[in-house]
Design a protein around this motif. Structure first.
Motif, PDB file in Angstrom:
ATOM      1  N   THR A 282     -10.114   4.571  -8.267  1.00  0.00           N
ATOM      2  CA  THR A 282     -10.784   5.720  -7.860  1.00  0.00           C
ATOM      3  C   THR A 282     -11.326   6.493  -8.922  1.00  0.00           C
ATOM      4  OG1 THR A 282      -8.769   6.941  -7.272  1.00  0.00           O
ATOM      5  CG2 THR A 282      -9.836   5.765  -5.646  1.00  0.00           C
ATOM      6  N   LEU A 320       0.847   1.432   2.254  1.00  0.00           N
ATOM      7  CA  LEU A 320      -0.396   2.082   2.397  1.00  0.00           C
ATOM      8  C   LEU A 320      -0.547   3.347   2.043  1.00  0.00           C
ATOM      9  CD1 LEU A 320      -3.377   1.855   3.751  1.00  0.00           C
ATOM     10  CD2 LEU A 320      -2.390   2.435   5.958  1.00  0.00           C
ATOM     11  N   GLY A 321       0.461   4.082   2.524  1.00  0.00           N
ATOM     12  CA  GLY A 321       0.864   5.592   1.930  1.00  0.00           C
ATOM     13  C   GLY A 321       0.614   5.574   0.349  1.00  0.00           C
ATOM     14  N   VAL A 324      -3.127   5.343  -0.677  1.00  0.00           N
ATOM     15  CA  VAL A 324      -3.865   6.516  -0.396  1.00  0.00           C
ATOM     16  C   VAL A 324      -3.408   7.719  -1.368  1.00  0.00           C
ATOM     17  CG1 VAL A 324      -4.228   8.278   1.258  1.00  0.00           C
ATOM     18  CG2 VAL A 324      -4.136   5.862   2.101  1.00  0.00           C
ATOM     19  N   THR A 325      -2.212   7.751  -1.777  1.00  0.00           N
ATOM     20  CA  THR A 325      -1.536   8.885  -2.400  1.00  0.00           C
ATOM     21  C   THR A 325      -2.058   8.525  -3.745  1.00  0.00           C
ATOM     22  OG1 THR A 325       0.467   9.039  -1.252  1.00  0.00           O
ATOM     23  CG2 THR A 325       0.318   9.831  -3.580  1.00  0.00           C
ATOM     24  N   ALA A 327      -5.022   6.829  -4.786  1.00  0.00           N
ATOM     25  CA  ALA A 327      -6.401   7.041  -4.738  1.00  0.00           C
ATOM     26  C   ALA A 327      -6.788   8.372  -4.911  1.00  0.00           C
ATOM     27  CB  ALA A 327      -6.707   6.333  -3.424  1.00  0.00           C
ATOM     28  N   ILE A 328      -6.220   9.250  -4.074  1.00  0.00           N
ATOM     29  CA  ILE A 328      -6.437  10.759  -3.926  1.00  0.00           C
ATOM     30  C   ILE A 328      -6.242  11.130  -5.475  1.00  0.00           C
ATOM     31  CG2 ILE A 328      -6.030  12.865  -3.038  1.00  0.00           C
ATOM     32  CD1 ILE A 328      -5.721  11.379  -0.401  1.00  0.00           C
ATOM     33  N   PHE A 369       2.807  11.629   4.098  1.00  0.00           N
ATOM     34  CA  PHE A 369       2.859  10.324   4.245  1.00  0.00           C
ATOM     35  C   PHE A 369       4.242   9.737   4.260  1.00  0.00           C
ATOM     36  CE2 PHE A 369      -1.235  11.100   1.807  1.00  0.00           C
ATOM     37  CZ  PHE A 369      -2.041  10.794   2.643  1.00  0.00           C
TER      38      PHE A 369
END
Length: 454
Positions: A282, A320-321, A324-325, A327-328, A369
């Motif tokens: 990202t 998955l969490g 996401v963590t 990537a952000i 998450f």
């Protein structure tokens, strides 16, 4: 023949060891075997974290100019040497000594007395070794943000107080087990930071912020209109190699924080891997879209941002969490670096953004998450997106604010006193000429090198 004998001897030794474990279990020694395995694993994890010091040095050296490479390495070397002795003498006792009104440990200095430890059967030497390399990590975070203009003597004083007092107080507040943050509770939700997004990384990041503020920007960083100029580092290969060393060491940092050889070790390893990868993707994508080209150094910082982001929730999030963590975190670090550039806070390596800002994000992400149903012991509530309500997020935010206030106030006082007394910044001539020559007497690449020291 010697090589064959060596391999055969190794196989034989492993076979004997494997055969001895069931025998020990039959004799009632399974618990003793587990204690040995726990201590060995935590020691190995500590070695991996120790190696992260080299990774920090490589990243910082690569992102700064060649005329300061020796100074960067000197500071990282000093962080481990000064940090280990200061933590031995004072820091470990403050962090893990007998609780004094939930603020600091009041005894056990110089490793004397009895300490609070986590895990059944971890010896004091094992636990100390693991904790001292964390302390060195916390102080080294600030080195990059203060690069290219800090007096070496002033940095040594900062390194001492950071590992002897400022960081240990933060550790005591949570990892001691009976401190301000560990007692922080809203409903069923308690503050959670598995491996130190806030306790280690934001602590170092906020110290880096105050150091950069008190030092001011490097000469030439801003034009006559106050617009930031690019001051690229001299060796992108150092940066990437340093990122990989840090990523490698993080497999000790996060899984080792379980403080036991159990099934959570691999869970933490997987979440650590995925978050770092997502952060790199990202951050690289965002900076590519903004600049039109892939910025390799920023992409590396995205990997580190993902690692910092997952550090708090590595034991409580599913894969998955973690993605996401991470990537952000990769997105956050790009915009955070650009923000600090705009407000004239000169951070040559992005340490404030990677460790301070993304440390905050990782800590808050626990409140979003984390999954209580399969989380590590001690996590009392699920995150908002897993039916836990807002309590966990609020308690995480309170913890973040408390650490921010403590670190910025104490390091602010420290830097203010040093600036008024011994001085904090080198002279203009020394900064232009390079700290290698003026602080250490020799260029980092030697007098006959063809590498520019400009």
């Amino acid at each position: 023949m010697k090589r064959k004998f060596g391999i055969g001897a190794l196989i034989a030794a492993v076979t004997v060891l494997i055969g001895a474990v069931p025998a020990a279990a039959q004799d009632g020694g399974a618990e003793a075997v587990q204690v040995v395995l726990d201590n060995l694993w935590v020691f190995i994890a500590g070695i991996l974290v120790f190696l992260m010091q080299a990774g920090f040095g490589m990243v910082e050296a690569g992102m700064t100019r060649a005329k300061n490479v020796g100074n960067i390495m000197a500071k990282n070397l000093a962080d481990m040497c000064i940090g280990a002795l200061a933590f031995f003498a004072f820091g470990y006792g403050i962090a893990f000594g007998t609780d004094g009104a939930s603020l600091i440990g009041t005894d056990g200095f110089f490793l004397s007395g009895t300490f609070t430890t986590f895990g059944d059967g971890l010896s004091t030497p094992t636990f100390f070794f693991f904790q001292v390399v964390f302390a060195a990590t916390a102080v080294t975070i600030a080195s990059g943000a203060m690069a290219e203009r800090t007096k070496f003597t002033a940095y040594l004083v900062f390194s001492f107080f950071m590992t002897a007092l400022i960081y240990p107080v933060v550790v005591h507040s949570f990892w001691h087990g009976d401190g301000l943050l560990s007692d922080l509770k809203i409903g069923d939700a308690r503050f959670g930071d598995f491996a130190g997004s806030t306790i280690v990384h934001s602590t170092g990041g906020w110290a880096a912020l105050m150091g950069a503020i008190f030092l001011g920007p490097r000469i030439g960083k801003y034009d006559e209109n106050g617009n930031p100029r690019a001051m690229p580092g001299h060796n992108i290969a150092f940066v990437v190699l340093g990122v990989f060393i840090l990523w490698f060491g993080w497999f000790g940092f996060n899984p080792g924080s379980e403080l036991a050889a159990d099934d959570f070790v691999m869970r933490a390893a997987v979440t650590t891997l995925l978050a770092a990868a997502a952060g790199g993707v990202t951050a690289g994508t965002v900076i590519w879209r903004k600049a039109g080209k892939l910025d390799v150094a920023m992409t590396g910082n995205g990997v580190l941002a993902g690692l910092v982001g997952i550090t708090a929730g590595t034991g409580t999030m599913n894969p998955l969490g973690a993605v996401v963590t991470g990537a952000i975190a990769g997105v956050i670090v790009v915009y955070s670096v650009l923000f600090f550039d705009r407000v004239r806070i000169d951070d040559p390596v992005g340490a404030i953004s990677v460790h301070g800002v993304c440390g905050v994000w990782g800590t808050l992400a626990v409140g979003l998450f984390s999954r209580y149903d399969d989380a590590f012991v001690g996590q009392d509530n699920a995150g908002l997106f897993y039916g836990g309500g807002i309590d966990q997020l609020v308690v995480q935010l309170i913890g973040v604010v408390l650490v921010f206030v403590w670190v910025t106030v104490t390091t602010g006082i420290l830097f203010a006193v040093m600036k008024k007394t011994m001085g904090l910044r080198v002279s203009r001539e020394e900064e232009i000429g390079g700290l290698d020559l003026h602080e250490h007497g020799v260029p980092g690449y030697g007098p006959d090198t063809s590498v520019s020291v400009g």
